[in-house]
Design a protein around this motif. Structure first.
Motif, PDB file in Angstrom:
ATOM      1  N   ASN A 193       0.916  -1.144  -0.037  1.00  0.00           N
ATOM      2  CA  ASN A 193       0.050  -0.321   0.070  1.00  0.00           C
ATOM      3  C   ASN A 193       0.878   1.527  -0.181  1.00  0.00           C
ATOM      4  N   GLU A 195       0.458   4.564   0.374  1.00  0.00           N
ATOM      5  CA  GLU A 195      -0.402   5.031   1.526  1.00  0.00           C
ATOM      6  C   GLU A 195      -0.343   4.287   3.267  1.00  0.00           C
ATOM      7  N   ARG A 196       0.171   2.998   2.999  1.00  0.00           N
ATOM      8  CA  ARG A 196       0.970   3.105   3.901  1.00  0.00           C
ATOM      9  C   ARG A 196       2.379   2.386   3.915  1.00  0.00           C
ATOM     10  N   SER A 198       4.630  -0.241   4.532  1.00  0.00           N
ATOM     11  CA  SER A 198       5.631  -1.338   5.084  1.00  0.00           C
ATOM     12  C   SER A 198       6.209  -1.884   4.490  1.00  0.00           C
ATOM     13  N   ILE A 498      -6.590   0.964   3.505  1.00  0.00           N
ATOM     14  CA  ILE A 498      -6.763   0.752   5.202  1.00  0.00           C
ATOM     15  C   ILE A 498      -8.537   1.019   5.605  1.00  0.00           C
TER      16      ILE A 498
END
Length: 832
Positions: A193, A195-196, A198, A498
């Protein structure tokens, strides 16, 4: 606080520590020779206690604080320490990944043409590469590609890719995964992702037998100082803690077992929770001081690390020596294995990257089946990678519930689901794997009725039809939740991921914000507040049920491959399946019965026909020599080498003269005789047993003479072309003794192979067993809990048993019964 040599926190922990010491050394508390500490002072003392103990040298106590203040240990969180992949000169990791991915995609589309426009593939690939590069993960993909490439180059079976990585087109192009994500609607953002941020996590499945080869390659490539496996700690769970403490305190096993069984059978239950949940346990703990001592000690030890072992899959690769980041631990005494002292979660927290190298037995079995099919000669270069995914025979077999040996679909519940749904396309296998779990199972009846047209398929808004048509309007996958948020409310796929995470974790504040955003986005697309509210509640409900479609699709591929093999190549499939389960007697018996149901004969071991493992012989399956106890892999290879060099063995004497008898024990040869491995030579088993010692000794003497340059007169006088090269008598000289009776032969088969092959002791009672029984032992796990079953069987062992129910006791042995004995087993019966 200053400390001395401390083993526990508080003084009152000394007794618990003593019991733990007994557990570690396998002793009981009353053993006079056991290891013990002579003091109860090994706890963490206060400063006042330490000053009193060292009153003559108070500065020594204060100096411990000074030393502690000079020691500094700090961790950096939020920074990834990715290993560095070396690329060819002139390339960066990013440009090299681009080249590999573009070429790989071109090769994939040529091998498996798709109806989806190529431009769509190119755009998806470019978007994914942009995200991977911007997040700094090009090197990670190259490392995984290199590992998979090594395995494929060595013909080590590799899985189709599990987990969310199957949603990546880059992974598909690099052959890290084997599922086209565009064809099956798999989302890259479910895997990575933007937008996140990891770390990516790609699980790699390898053949179970050859997984270590892959790990060895990684160690050789990156260096042993940069690679290690991950430690895992076995902890004392509630029931185990009671049993262990009870043994150390010498409480009778029956009493300990009774206490342990009162702990509810619930995952991760604690002893404190058990005390609240089970009134009978609370009553016995409160009323019996001995039980209370065991229980309280067990509670003190509960969840304590009991032993350290190596994680089943996790491997760490670092760009710096691992000792720069984590302490290491020497693993097994018998190997040079080094593992991290930090468990998996902590390894990831400090930024080290974990790679999962999983061993999957089914891959080993599939590869074995492929080799057997290729060896047949009429299937040119058969490969599971080229089989069609719409084979009617495979789906017809699944629809009938004939799934013994089929990956993920063997259970009675799965078979019921298959016969109800009657799948006819690959996508439905994906749905089956996603639905058959606690929670989503409640959706199965509705799912089946919708497919069968018994209830109408409706969609809250027209846009849902495109997203939910393949699952008949039911939200089954997490990716569908994401797609709905994207299409209906205008979320980016990153934002949709999300939302999915927040729904799964049920965070109220975050959910309120996302609900508002969802309703506003839906309203902007002309959807009324009432419908958008209803739709949000619907996806929120299903988000808790939804399964990762990428993971389900990857498993469905392995499921389909095993189903295809069973439907189209049943003998090769069953032979490979039996080989993979050779150490599991229950499963081998079940699969031999399945062979009989399929009309496939299972033949006993034979020195002239058998290979090491189960093999295909004309229209049958032949037992492998490795199934025979007391023979061993070395002797088996010696037998096979002699047979490959000189052809079939004409007689037992021929065998003993041609096989290097220095590598076979007489016991091993005797076991071969007892299971009928020499039946094809024409001699009876009892006859060969009589001449065993003599013939083996003659073979050894002849081989010794040949090694010294001597020859036999028989070789010079024999003009027969077939036997002229054999300087010894090839015919057996055996005494006229009667053959063992059937019961004796079957007993030897059972003893040395674990199964009855040529017949069964109950075969003569077929009519009676059909009349008196209503179930077979291999079907017991399929019987409903409330159903009474009647079994016919053979008494294996007889033990004197004390049975107590209530206040009544009865001593009995089986010999006390005359005629037919009806044995009733009560679930709550207390037995020693």
């Amino acid at each position: 606080v200053a400390t001395n040599d401390c083993h526990y926190l508080k003084k009152e922990d000394a007794k618990v520590h003593d019991i733990l010491l007994c557990l570690q050394t396998g002793k009981t508390v009353s053993d006079p020779h056991r290891m013990r500490f002579s003091t109860d002072q090994l706890y963490v003392k206060s400063q006042a206690e330490m000053l009193a103990a060292f009153h003559e040298w108070p500065e020594a106590v204060y100096n411990t604080t000074r030393v502690a203040e000079m020691c500094e240990l700090s961790f950096t969180f939020g920074t990834a320490h990715l290993p560095q992949y070396r690329v060819p000169e002139g390339d960066t990791r990013e440009t090299y990944l681009d080249k590999l991915a573009l070429k790989g995609l071109s090769d994939r589309l040529r091998e498996r043409p798709s109806s989806i426009p190529h431009a769509q593939y190119q755009q998806r690939l470019r978007d994914e590469l942009t995200i991977i590069t911007s997040m700094g993960f090009a090197g990670y993909f190259l490392i995984v590609w290199d590992i998979i490439n090594f395995a494929r180059g060595r013909r080590i079976p590799v899985g189709p890719g599990r987990g969310s990585a199957a949603g990546s087109l880059v992974a598909y192009a690099l052959r890290i995964t084997d599922l086209d994500p565009l064809v099956y609607g798999l989302l890259f953002e479910r895997f990575l992702n933007p937008e996140r941020v990891s770390l990516p996590d790609i699980d790699m499945d390898f053949c179970m037998d050859r997984r270590q080869e892959v790990i060895n390659y990684v160690v050789d490539k990156y260096g042993k100082d940069y690679v290690c496996q991950i430690i895992t700690f076995g902890t004392m769970k509630a029931r185990a803690a009671i049993r262990d403490v009870g043994r150390v305190l010498e409480m009778p096993y029956a009493d300990v077992d009774r206490i342990a069984k009162l702990v509810p059978d619930q995952l991760n239950i604690t002893l404190t929770d058990a005390l609240e949940a089970e009134p009978r346990l609370r009553e016995i703990v409160e009323s019996d001081p001995k039980v209370r001592t065991v229980f309280e000690t067990a509670r003190a030890l509960e969840n304590s690390p009991r032993h350290a072992s190596t994680h089943a899959a996790g491997v760490v690769i670092s760009h710096e020596p691992l000792t720069s980041h984590i302490p290491l631990f020497k693993g097994s005494k018998d190997t040079d294995e080094v593992v991290s002292q930090f468990p998996m979660g902590d390894v990831e927290k400090i930024g080290l990257v974990k790679f999962d190298f999983l061993g999957l037995k089914t891959l080993t079995m599939i590869a074995h089946a492929e080799r057997l099919i290729d060896a047949r000669g009429d299937a040119c270069d058969f490969s599971m990678g080229t089989i069609p995914l719409d084979a009617p025979a495979a789906f017809a077999m699944l629809s009938l519930g004939k799934t013994a040996g089929v990956f993920q679909l063997e259970s009675p519940g799965m078979r019921d689901l298959l016969t109800g749904l009657r799948p006819d396309r690959f996508e439905e296998i994906i749905a089956i794997i996603a639905l058959y779990r606690p929670g989503p199972m409640d959706l199965i009846p509705d799912f089946i009725k919708r497919k069968q047209g018994k209830i109408p398929i409706t969609y809250e808004v027209p846009a849902l039809e495109e997203l939910l048509a393949e699952t008949y309007g039911v939200i089954v996958y997490q990716e569908q939740v994401m797609a709905i948020a994207n299409k209906v409310a205008g979320f980016s796929l990153g934002q949709a991921d999300i939302l999915r995470r927040a729904m799964g974790k049920k965070k109220p504040e975050e959910m309120d914000k996302l609900r508002t955003k969802f309703l506003e986005g839906a309203k902007a697309r002309g959807i009324s507040d009432k419908k958008s509210e209803k739709l949000f509640d619907l996806i929120q409900k299903f988000a808790g049920y939804g399964f990762n479609k990428s993971h389900a699709a990857a498993y469905a591929m392995v499921t389909y491959q095993t189903a295809y093999l069973k439907a189209h190549h049943p003998r090769e499939f069953m032979a490979a399946l039996l080989t993979s389960e050779m150490g599991n007697t229950d499963k081998v018996v079940r699969y031999i019965n399945e062979c009989r149901d399929l009309g496939i004969q299972v033949l006993p071991p034979d020195v002239n026909e058998s290979e090491k493992d189960f093999s295909v012989s004309v229209d049958a399956i032949r037992f492998g020599l490795a199934a025979i106890k007391n023979v061993g892999e070395g002797p088996i290879e010696t037998i096979l080498e002699a047979r490959r060099a000189g052809g079939p063995f004409i007689s037992f004497s021929d065998f003993c003269h041609r096989v290097d008898m220095r590598k076979l024990t007489k016991r091993a040869v005797e076991c071969l005789i007892k299971v009928g491995a020499f039946d094809s030579t024409g001699a009876r088993r009892a006859q060969l047993a009589e001449v065993l010692d003599q013939t083996v000794d003659q073979g050894l003497a002849a081989q010794r003479a040949i090694s010294q340059g001597q020859t036999s007169i028989f070789g010079a006088l024999d003009n027969d072309d077939e036997t002229a090269s054999r300087p010894f008598p090839i015919q057996d000289s055996v005494p006229a003794v009667p053959e063992w009776n059937e019961d004796q032969r079957l007993a030897y088969e059972k003893e040395l192979i674990g199964f009855y092959i040529t017949s069964h002791p109950l075969s003569r009672y077929t009519e009676a067993t059909a009349r008196y029984s209503n179930c077979r032992s291999d079907c017991l796990n399929e019987v409903a809990d409330a159903k009474e079953v009647k079994l016919c069987g053979i008494i294996g062992t007889i033990k004197r048993t004390l049975t107590r129910k209530g206040d009544q006791m009865a001593y009995f042995t089986l010999e006390d019964f005359h005629g037919t004995a009806e044995v009733i087993v009560f679930p709550d019966l207390y037995q020693t």
